[in-house]
Design a protein around this motif. Sequence first.
Motif, PDB file in Angstrom:
ATOM      1  N   CYS A  25       0.694  -1.404   0.102  1.00  8.87           N
ATOM      2  CA  CYS A  25       0.064  -0.023   0.043  1.00  8.87           C
ATOM      3  C   CYS A  25       0.869   1.087  -0.085  1.00  8.87           C
ATOM      4  O   CYS A  25       0.636   2.287  -0.634  1.00  8.87           O
ATOM      5  CB  CYS A  25      -0.984   0.060   1.070  1.00  8.87           C
ATOM      6  N   VAL A  36      -4.027  -0.070   6.628  1.00  4.61           N
ATOM      7  CA  VAL A  36      -4.319   0.213   5.258  1.00  4.61           C
ATOM      8  C   VAL A  36      -5.066   1.603   4.954  1.00  4.61           C
ATOM      9  O   VAL A  36      -4.993   2.527   4.215  1.00  4.61           O
ATOM     10  CB  VAL A  36      -4.350  -0.857   4.581  1.00  4.61           C
ATOM     11  N   SER A  50      -3.745   5.084   2.943  1.00  4.15           N
ATOM     12  CA  SER A  50      -4.300   5.289   1.759  1.00  4.15           C
ATOM     13  C   SER A  50      -5.203   6.732   1.741  1.00  4.15           C
ATOM     14  O   SER A  50      -5.404   7.180   0.613  1.00  4.15           O
ATOM     15  CB  SER A  50      -4.963   4.273   1.113  1.00  4.15           C
ATOM     16  N   LEU A  78      -3.752   2.118  -7.446  1.00  8.03           N
ATOM     17  CA  LEU A  78      -4.110   1.957  -5.895  1.00  8.03           C
ATOM     18  C   LEU A  78      -5.601   1.565  -5.379  1.00  8.03           C
ATOM     19  O   LEU A  78      -5.608   0.714  -4.520  1.00  8.03           O
ATOM     20  CB  LEU A  78      -3.571   3.257  -5.345  1.00  8.03           C
ATOM     21  N   LEU A  89      -6.368  -2.050  -3.660  1.00 12.36           N
ATOM     22  CA  LEU A  89      -7.314  -1.994  -2.070  1.00 12.36           C
ATOM     23  C   LEU A  89      -8.227  -2.787  -2.512  1.00 12.36           C
ATOM     24  O   LEU A  89      -8.537  -3.503  -1.363  1.00 12.36           O
ATOM     25  CB  LEU A  89      -7.373  -0.533  -1.851  1.00 12.36           C
TER      26      LEU A  89
END
Length: 238
Positions: free
Chosen positions: A50, A168, A172, A200, A204
């Motif tokens: 991540c 995470v 993010s 990304l 995710l």
Amino acid sequence: MSHTPEEENLLVLMAELVSRREYITGDLPFPRPVAREDAVAIAADVQAACDYGVDMRAEVCRQQGEVIACRAGCNACCEQLVMIYAAEAELIADWLRAPERAEILRNFFAAYPSWIERLGDSLAEVIARTEARDAAGQFAACVAHWRRHVMCAFNRDGLCTIYPVRPVLCRSYHALDTSENCVPSDEGGSAATHMYFKPLEEFLDKTRSLAMAVHHVLGGPKGRPEPLCQAVHDRLVR
């Protein structure tokens, strides 16, 4: 890129965990035991990946002339209710148990009772809407919680005390241009502006399924994540 035997085994395990939808949803038990250490290693691997994606997004922002507003001490997002799956909770709990982090752990235990008290019924409402798979209701409940301005119990003096192992979801999250809009929309601001970075976002989405599968293997609540502070606290006091 070559991998060690341990890394290869972990990659195989990851693939097996998401090989059936029922493992992800918790409707079918995973057919073999998964070591807690492997679950924690998966969580750490996902966090590292991540970070790589976030760095890529930041570089694209720079190239496009965008400005990421997030800075140390800017912590409005820390008043939102962060929900995590079991492997990340285990990872954070392990990190906090290290002797050199005794002060961080003491500060968390000191802050936790006030955090849980100030939540009132907002936590139960978020969990109820999540279990009911009521996306609109869950969003409304999360916003209602945000309006209470309850700072995360891991935040101290404006800084995240578990930053190296933060979830995470926290890694993010970002705001563009200015952090002045990082407030509930009916309190004088609007939702913070974000950049949609497809690589990304796709990563995710994929790892969320993996996190859910590991969550169910570890005995987490079926079909839903857990509140960050509560999940870590419960594992520390077992």
